[in-house]
Structures are given as structure tokens and as C-alpha cells.
Design a protein around this motif. Sequence first.
Motif, PDB file in Angstrom:
ATOM      1  N   ASP A  46      43.880  39.045  42.921  1.00  0.00           N
ATOM      2  CA  ASP A  46      42.870  38.938  43.976  1.00  0.00           C
ATOM      3  C   ASP A  46      42.688  40.251  44.728  1.00  0.00           C
ATOM      4  O   ASP A  46      42.036  40.293  45.766  1.00  0.00           O
ATOM      5  CB  ASP A  46      43.234  37.816  44.953  1.00  0.00           C
ATOM      6  N   ALA A  47      43.275  41.338  44.175  1.00  0.00           N
ATOM      7  CA  ALA A  47      43.138  42.688  44.739  1.00  0.00           C
ATOM      8  C   ALA A  47      43.766  42.809  46.123  1.00  0.00           C
ATOM      9  O   ALA A  47      43.423  43.708  46.886  1.00  0.00           O
ATOM     10  CB  ALA A  47      41.667  43.118  44.788  1.00  0.00           C
ATOM     11  N   ARG A  48      44.696  41.922  46.440  1.00  0.00           N
ATOM     12  CA  ARG A  48      45.418  42.011  47.712  1.00  0.00           C
ATOM     13  C   ARG A  48      46.883  42.288  47.431  1.00  0.00           C
ATOM     14  O   ARG A  48      47.495  41.676  46.556  1.00  0.00           O
ATOM     15  CB  ARG A  48      45.258  40.714  48.511  1.00  0.00           C
ATOM     16  N   LEU A  49      47.454  43.203  48.216  1.00  0.00           N
ATOM     17  CA  LEU A  49      48.799  43.693  47.952  1.00  0.00           C
ATOM     18  C   LEU A  49      49.877  42.666  48.275  1.00  0.00           C
ATOM     19  O   LEU A  49      50.899  42.590  47.597  1.00  0.00           O
ATOM     20  CB  LEU A  49      49.039  44.968  48.771  1.00  0.00           C
ATOM     21  N   PHE A  50      49.674  41.870  49.298  1.00  0.00           N
ATOM     22  CA  PHE A  50      50.725  40.971  49.773  1.00  0.00           C
ATOM     23  C   PHE A  50      50.647  39.562  49.170  1.00  0.00           C
ATOM     24  O   PHE A  50      51.212  38.625  49.716  1.00  0.00           O
ATOM     25  CB  PHE A  50      50.705  40.894  51.303  1.00  0.00           C
ATOM     26  N   THR A  51      49.927  39.425  48.073  1.00  0.00           N
ATOM     27  CA  THR A  51      49.960  38.163  47.330  1.00  0.00           C
ATOM     28  C   THR A  51      50.346  38.471  45.892  1.00  0.00           C
ATOM     29  O   THR A  51      49.765  39.374  45.273  1.00  0.00           O
ATOM     30  CB  THR A  51      48.593  37.458  47.338  1.00  0.00           C
ATOM     31  N   THR A  63      40.387  42.758  38.911  1.00  0.00           N
ATOM     32  CA  THR A  63      40.429  42.688  37.454  1.00  0.00           C
ATOM     33  C   THR A  63      39.019  42.592  36.878  1.00  0.00           C
ATOM     34  O   THR A  63      38.142  41.926  37.433  1.00  0.00           O
ATOM     35  CB  THR A  63      41.239  41.453  37.007  1.00  0.00           C
ATOM     36  N   HIS A  64      38.814  43.255  35.747  1.00  0.00           N
ATOM     37  CA  HIS A  64      37.508  43.198  35.077  1.00  0.00           C
ATOM     38  C   HIS A  64      37.289  41.810  34.476  1.00  0.00           C
ATOM     39  O   HIS A  64      38.224  41.016  34.327  1.00  0.00           O
ATOM     40  CB  HIS A  64      37.431  44.255  33.979  1.00  0.00           C
ATOM     41  N   PRO A  71      37.412  33.616  34.862  1.00  0.00           N
ATOM     42  CA  PRO A  71      36.706  34.715  34.177  1.00  0.00           C
ATOM     43  C   PRO A  71      37.312  36.092  34.403  1.00  0.00           C
ATOM     44  O   PRO A  71      36.922  37.036  33.722  1.00  0.00           O
ATOM     45  CB  PRO A  71      35.301  34.643  34.777  1.00  0.00           C
ATOM     46  N   ASN A  72      38.257  36.230  35.346  1.00  0.00           N
ATOM     47  CA  ASN A  72      38.850  37.544  35.642  1.00  0.00           C
ATOM     48  C   ASN A  72      40.368  37.451  35.584  1.00  0.00           C
ATOM     49  O   ASN A  72      41.045  37.437  36.606  1.00  0.00           O
ATOM     50  CB  ASN A  72      38.424  38.026  37.030  1.00  0.00           C
ATOM     51  N   LEU A  73      40.909  37.430  34.389  1.00  0.00           N
ATOM     52  CA  LEU A  73      42.357  37.303  34.230  1.00  0.00           C
ATOM     53  C   LEU A  73      42.967  38.596  33.712  1.00  0.00           C
ATOM     54  O   LEU A  73      42.377  39.293  32.883  1.00  0.00           O
ATOM     55  CB  LEU A  73      42.674  36.172  33.241  1.00  0.00           C
ATOM     56  N   ASP A  74      44.174  38.881  34.194  1.00  0.00           N
ATOM     57  CA  ASP A  74      44.947  39.988  33.620  1.00  0.00           C
ATOM     58  C   ASP A  74      45.570  39.582  32.291  1.00  0.00           C
ATOM     59  O   ASP A  74      45.905  40.428  31.464  1.00  0.00           O
ATOM     60  CB  ASP A  74      46.053  40.423  34.586  1.00  0.00           C
TER      61      ASP A  74
END
Length: 377
Positions: free
Chosen positions: A98-103, A235-236, A72-75
Amino acid sequence: MKLTRRLFTIHSWLGLITGIFLILLGLSGSVLVFRHELDRLANHDLLTVKPSRPLYERSLTRCYQTITARYPNLDGIAWMNPNAGPTDAYDFRLYLNDARLFTYDLGLISLNPYTNTILREGKSSDFSPSFIEWLLQFHFSFQLGVPGAALAALFGLTMLGSLLTGVVVYRKIIWKVLCFRVRINRKNWRTLSSDLHRVVGVWSLLLNAIIFFTGFWMNLFAFEAKTWKTEQIPTHLNTTMVLSADALLQKARQLMPDLKPSYVYLPTQPERKFRVNGPLEGQWALWGTGNLVSLDQQTGKLIQLRRLAALPIGDRLEATFFPLHVGNYGGLPVKVLYALIGLTPGLLAITGFLLWWRRVRKAVPNASRKYVLVKST
């Protein structure tokens, strides 16, 4: 002479510092030249589907609906094989966050286009969808997210520096190597490593320079502040397309009848647009990414129709960077050449280390001898 010595020192240290990473990038790159072929070979039974309906009933729209309902939350989503045959599964790239920088949030999902059944799925950081997918993400980001992509770009830059300094240091022998006037001396490991380093370095120079420069250029996004910021923002929820994906694809084909789709982008966020990229009929695959049709997914309105021939020379040149990097523009001979060239950074790193180690071993006894002479006096 002093300049040459300084450049030789820079050349040596660039190779020593980045050697292990160049080995990893080169080896993974050699495998990825044949990533589609290897993926199909390893997963032949899984990705071969039995037509249960007429070909025209294969539905891109149903695949899109299945994926957006599951995630449901795709770029965004990209159809990676729009040239799929009657018995081929549809492969889709998932742009996750996933709002994490290192992934680095990529994923893969394959569906049966007749039954809409999911055949495989998973993140590219896992081995579940495909080892090749994991290797692809490792190749351009070391599985370290945006910082890893920046690191890979920096190593591409250091390799370019190593190549350029090598050209100056070994400039007197380049022409001799190209004219086959330099033979590899197998007398011992010292002569063998020295000659291999020079000969392999010269013959792989141009293609390595192209590969590492294009790799650096394609990862420049990792140095943009906007990229680092958006990577940490969740992501929205999906805003799905109002019009069907099949209808939009058909309209894109009508607007550019000679386009051979190689990449279809299916938006899930309102600011993105439906897009089809590919070469034109009879056009060299090297220029394929320069042609596109972009449509508004809610209204079907044409956003952009772009042909490579109409682009400025700089944009036309940039359109070749991806094919030049992956070697998918000249059939099997070019792919084999790229796979072999991918082994050369590792070979150069190893032979360069052996040459450095030989100089270190020679320098230590000399230093010890001087010390003994000073003490004795």
C-alpha cells in the motif's frame, strides 16, 4: 572482577530495557510453533472441502487467475500448502503493497481448489483471515511494517547480548547446573527467582541463542535502504503468467523428480520468476529450503535448478536458519521443546526484574542509613 561487574550491569540493563518485548516475542513464538495445527483446528470446517471433481482436476491455475483478478496490484503470491490433501483448501500468501512504510503488507486467501470458491481472505494486520496470521505478522514486525521488522531484529540482537554477558557472569555455575548440582531453593521469592534465573538460563541458553540469532538474521532485510525505498513505491499492475501454473509446477517436478514442494511462488511482476522450494525425498526437513527449481513464467525456460548438496557451506548453513527458528524439522517432540523454550525469555525477564528490584530495595536503605550518619555528625 571489574569486567564481570560491568558485564553484569550490561546484562541487567539489556534485560530491563527489552524485557516486555522479549515476553511478547517469546509467547507469540511459542504459539506460532503450532500455527498450522492451530489454524486447522480453529477453522476445520471452513478449510475442509468436499471433492466435487477428480483429484487431477484441482487447478492451481484457476486459483491464480481468481487471485490476480481480485488483487490487480500484487508483488507476488505464494502457495503455502502444496502438500494439501484431497479435502484441504489451498492457502495462499498475498504479497501486497500500500506504499506505506509502517504497514507490513501481507495477506492470506484460502480457496476451494475444486470450485475455485474463496473460503477466507484478508490482510495479516486484521483478524479477519485468522488470528494466527495476525500473530505471525506481529511476531516479526510488531505490526509496524519495515521499521517494526528492524526493531524485532534489534531485540533479537539485545537478547543475544544478554545471553553472552550472562554466560560470562554465571560461568562458574554453568557446569554445576548441567550436572544437576544446583537445586532450586523455594524458601522465598528472592531465592526462587535467583535460582530459576540461573537454572532456566543455562538450560535454554543454546536453543535461545539459535532462535534469536536466526530471527535477527532473517530480519536483516529491514536494515537495507532498498527495502525502505521499495516499500514506499506503489506496486505496478499485475503482469500475469503466460503459461499455466499447473504446467510450470509439473515441469518443475520433472526437472527435479525427488523434490517435495513445500513452497510455490507465483509471480505477478515481470522481474520475478516462478519458483518451487522444498526438501528432497528422504532429506531432513532442516535442509529443505536449500533446494529449488526456478522457471521463466512466460517461456518456461529453466532459470535455476539448485540442490542443497551443490551449495557452498555458508549457503547450506543459511538454508537451515528458517527451520531452526520455527522448529519444524523434528516432528512433535521438537515442536513441544520449542514451545517450552519460547516461554523462557519471558521467565528470564521476570526473574531478572525481581533480582534487580531486590538489589534496588537493598541499596535504598543503605543509602538512607549513610545519609543519616552524615547528618548526625
